[in-house]
Write a protein that holds these residues in place. Structure first.
Motif, PDB file in Angstrom:
ATOM      1  N   TYR A  79       0.831  -1.200   0.000  1.00  0.00           N
ATOM      2  CA  TYR A  79       0.000   0.000   0.000  1.00  0.00           C
ATOM      3  C   TYR A  79       0.872   1.258   0.000  1.00  0.00           C
ATOM      4  O   TYR A  79       0.670   2.175  -0.809  1.00  0.00           O
ATOM      5  N   ARG A  80       1.869   1.300   0.902  1.00  0.00           N
ATOM      6  CA  ARG A  80       2.740   2.482   0.984  1.00  0.00           C
ATOM      7  C   ARG A  80       3.495   2.707  -0.330  1.00  0.00           C
ATOM      8  O   ARG A  80       3.599   3.837  -0.813  1.00  0.00           O
ATOM      9  N   ALA A  81       3.996   1.629  -0.911  1.00  0.00           N
ATOM     10  CA  ALA A  81       4.755   1.739  -2.164  1.00  0.00           C
ATOM     11  C   ALA A  81       3.864   2.207  -3.308  1.00  0.00           C
ATOM     12  O   ALA A  81       4.282   3.016  -4.141  1.00  0.00           O
ATOM     13  N   MET A  82       2.623   1.711  -3.363  1.00  0.00           N
ATOM     14  CA  MET A  82       1.724   2.080  -4.455  1.00  0.00           C
ATOM     15  C   MET A  82       1.212   3.507  -4.304  1.00  0.00           C
ATOM     16  O   MET A  82       0.985   4.204  -5.296  1.00  0.00           O
ATOM     17  N   VAL A  83       1.033   3.964  -3.067  1.00  0.00           N
ATOM     18  CA  VAL A  83       0.669   5.365  -2.847  1.00  0.00           C
ATOM     19  C   VAL A  83       1.823   6.263  -3.274  1.00  0.00           C
ATOM     20  O   VAL A  83       1.626   7.299  -3.914  1.00  0.00           O
TER      21      VAL A  83
ATOM     22  N   GLU B 198      -8.269  -4.247  -1.224  1.00  0.00           N
ATOM     23  CA  GLU B 198      -9.098  -4.570  -0.050  1.00  0.00           C
ATOM     24  C   GLU B 198      -8.650  -3.737   1.148  1.00  0.00           C
ATOM     25  O   GLU B 198      -9.474  -3.166   1.873  1.00  0.00           O
ATOM     26  N   HIS B 199      -7.348  -3.657   1.366  1.00  0.00           N
ATOM     27  CA  HIS B 199      -6.782  -2.875   2.470  1.00  0.00           C
ATOM     28  C   HIS B 199      -7.123  -1.392   2.300  1.00  0.00           C
ATOM     29  O   HIS B 199      -7.474  -0.705   3.260  1.00  0.00           O
ATOM     30  N   THR B 200      -7.008  -0.898   1.065  1.00  0.00           N
ATOM     31  CA  THR B 200      -7.253   0.508   0.776  1.00  0.00           C
ATOM     32  C   THR B 200      -8.685   0.898   1.123  1.00  0.00           C
ATOM     33  O   THR B 200      -8.932   1.910   1.779  1.00  0.00           O
ATOM     34  N   ILE B 201      -9.637   0.056   0.726  1.00  0.00           N
ATOM     35  CA  ILE B 201     -11.054   0.375   0.957  1.00  0.00           C
ATOM     36  C   ILE B 201     -11.413   0.231   2.433  1.00  0.00           C
ATOM     37  O   ILE B 201     -11.976   1.138   3.042  1.00  0.00           O
TER      38      ILE B 201
ATOM     39  N   GLN C 239      -9.425  -0.532   5.348  1.00  0.00           N
ATOM     40  CA  GLN C 239      -8.595   0.028   6.415  1.00  0.00           C
ATOM     41  C   GLN C 239      -8.299   1.511   6.236  1.00  0.00           C
ATOM     42  O   GLN C 239      -8.241   2.254   7.206  1.00  0.00           O
ATOM     43  N   GLN C 240      -8.089   1.942   5.002  1.00  0.00           N
ATOM     44  CA  GLN C 240      -7.677   3.322   4.769  1.00  0.00           C
ATOM     45  C   GLN C 240      -8.848   4.251   4.464  1.00  0.00           C
ATOM     46  O   GLN C 240      -8.775   5.439   4.728  1.00  0.00           O
ATOM     47  N   MET C 241      -9.933   3.702   3.907  1.00  0.00           N
ATOM     48  CA  MET C 241     -11.043   4.561   3.508  1.00  0.00           C
ATOM     49  C   MET C 241     -12.210   4.501   4.497  1.00  0.00           C
ATOM     50  O   MET C 241     -12.705   5.537   4.938  1.00  0.00           O
ATOM     51  N   LEU C 242     -12.628   3.289   4.885  1.00  0.00           N
ATOM     52  CA  LEU C 242     -13.822   3.161   5.714  1.00  0.00           C
ATOM     53  C   LEU C 242     -13.547   3.215   7.211  1.00  0.00           C
ATOM     54  O   LEU C 242     -14.258   3.892   7.950  1.00  0.00           O
ATOM     55  N   ALA C 243     -12.528   2.507   7.682  1.00  0.00           N
ATOM     56  CA  ALA C 243     -12.268   2.430   9.118  1.00  0.00           C
ATOM     57  C   ALA C 243     -12.110   3.804   9.777  1.00  0.00           C
ATOM     58  O   ALA C 243     -12.674   4.035  10.854  1.00  0.00           O
ATOM     59  N   PRO C 244     -11.359   4.755   9.158  1.00  0.00           N
ATOM     60  CA  PRO C 244     -11.187   6.052   9.818  1.00  0.00           C
ATOM     61  C   PRO C 244     -12.478   6.860   9.966  1.00  0.00           C
ATOM     62  O   PRO C 244     -12.524   7.808  10.752  1.00  0.00           O
ATOM     63  N   LEU C 245     -13.528   6.511   9.225  1.00  0.00           N
ATOM     64  CA  LEU C 245     -14.753   7.309   9.259  1.00  0.00           C
ATOM     65  C   LEU C 245     -15.556   7.102  10.541  1.00  0.00           C
ATOM     66  O   LEU C 245     -16.333   7.972  10.926  1.00  0.00           O
ATOM     67  N   GLY C 246     -15.417   5.943  11.174  1.00  0.00           N
ATOM     68  CA  GLY C 246     -16.187   5.673  12.389  1.00  0.00           C
ATOM     69  C   GLY C 246     -17.682   5.657  12.144  1.00  0.00           C
ATOM     70  O   GLY C 246     -18.464   6.175  12.946  1.00  0.00           O
ATOM     71  N   LEU C 247     -18.099   5.049  11.038  1.00  0.00           N
ATOM     72  CA  LEU C 247     -19.525   5.056  10.677  1.00  0.00           C
ATOM     73  C   LEU C 247     -20.392   4.248  11.628  1.00  0.00           C
ATOM     74  O   LEU C 247     -21.608   4.445  11.667  1.00  0.00           O
ATOM     75  N   ASP C 248     -19.794   3.343  12.391  1.00  0.00           N
ATOM     76  CA  ASP C 248     -20.592   2.505  13.298  1.00  0.00           C
ATOM     77  C   ASP C 248     -21.431   3.350  14.249  1.00  0.00           C
ATOM     78  O   ASP C 248     -22.552   2.981  14.605  1.00  0.00           O
ATOM     79  N   THR C 249     -20.889   4.479  14.659  1.00  0.00           N
ATOM     80  CA  THR C 249     -21.591   5.343  15.614  1.00  0.00           C
ATOM     81  C   THR C 249     -22.908   5.853  15.042  1.00  0.00           C
ATOM     82  O   THR C 249     -23.911   5.954  15.757  1.00  0.00           O
ATOM     83  N   ASP C 250     -22.925   6.174  13.744  1.00  0.00           N
ATOM     84  CA  ASP C 250     -24.109   6.779  13.114  1.00  0.00           C
ATOM     85  C   ASP C 250     -24.903   5.800  12.249  1.00  0.00           C
ATOM     86  O   ASP C 250     -25.849   6.214  11.574  1.00  0.00           O
ATOM     87  N   TRP C 251     -24.509   4.522  12.253  1.00  0.00           N
ATOM     88  CA  TRP C 251     -25.043   3.587  11.260  1.00  0.00           C
ATOM     89  C   TRP C 251     -26.571   3.544  11.233  1.00  0.00           C
ATOM     90  O   TRP C 251     -27.187   3.442  10.170  1.00  0.00           O
TER      91      TRP C 251
END
Length: 200
Positions: free
Chosen positions: A24-28, A67-70, A72-84
């Motif tokens: 991921y780091r190398a591709m970014v 898979e990691h990008t979507i 771990q990097q895109m969805l996890a930081p949003l914390g959507l569980d709180t507002d789901w």
């Protein structure tokens, strides 16, 4: 001659995750084409032979990085569980969170955009992106339907079509050219006004 695959287990999973993070780091940093498996192996602290033990081809690694990008990097930081369970709150959290994340980590979204274009020639990547998009669309559609049931979103809107529009707005915002100052801060409010039931 078949390529040996790593046997399942905690050590193998830890190495695999380390390789995916390094990929991921190398591709970014270098883009899909510029990222070399030899450099990724070195960054992960393993040999190129060991990398191929876990990911026989670069395409296999790219799919794992997607898979990691979507997730771990895109969805996890949003914390959507709180507002789901509150569709409108979840939509606002998704929109504002992705805008902030795109400003903080532009390489992440550049990589995702590259992967979307690359999927035109990679059936496995296309299938993964299609499944992710289908899940995302179903989630946003569900949020809208729930808010319609609560009387907070206009009943005359088709949830599936509106979900498509919202997703393309979000994708446009996070891969955008520069917007007028402050425009990002107003998007959540304007989206709410467009969706909300008319008040007397």
């Amino acid at each position: 001659m078949s390529v040996k695959r790593a046997k399942p287990g905690p050590r193998a999973e830890e190495r695999r995750e380390r390789l995916v993070a390094a990929g991921y780091r190398a591709m970014v940093r270098s883009g899909l084409e510029g990222a070399r498996t030899r450099d990724i192996a070195a960054e992960a602290g393993i040999t190129i032979a060991t990398l191929h033990y876990y990911f026989p081809t670069k395409d296999d690694l790219v799919r794992a990085v997607l898979e990691h990008t979507i997730r771990q990097q895109m969805l996890a930081p949003l914390g959507l569980d709180t507002d789901w369970d509150d569709g409108l709150a979840a939509l606002r959290t998704m929109l504002t969170g992705l805008i902030r994340h795109a400003d903080a980590e532009p390489g992440h979204f550049r990589l995702l955009n590259e992967m979307i274009w690359a999927s035109r020639e990679d059936p496995a990547l296309r299938e993964m992106i299609g499944a992710w998009h289908t899940d995302w669309h179903a989630t946003v559609t569900g949020w809208l339907r729930g808010a319609q049931d609560d009387g907070r979103v206009r009943a005359d809107l088709d949830p599936a079509t509106t979900a498509t529009l919202i997703i393309y707005v979000v994708l446009g915002v996070v891969t955008r050219p520069p917007l007028p100052d402050g425009a990002e801060d107003r998007l959540g409010d304007e989206l709410h006004r467009l969706l909300a039931t008319f008040e007397e």
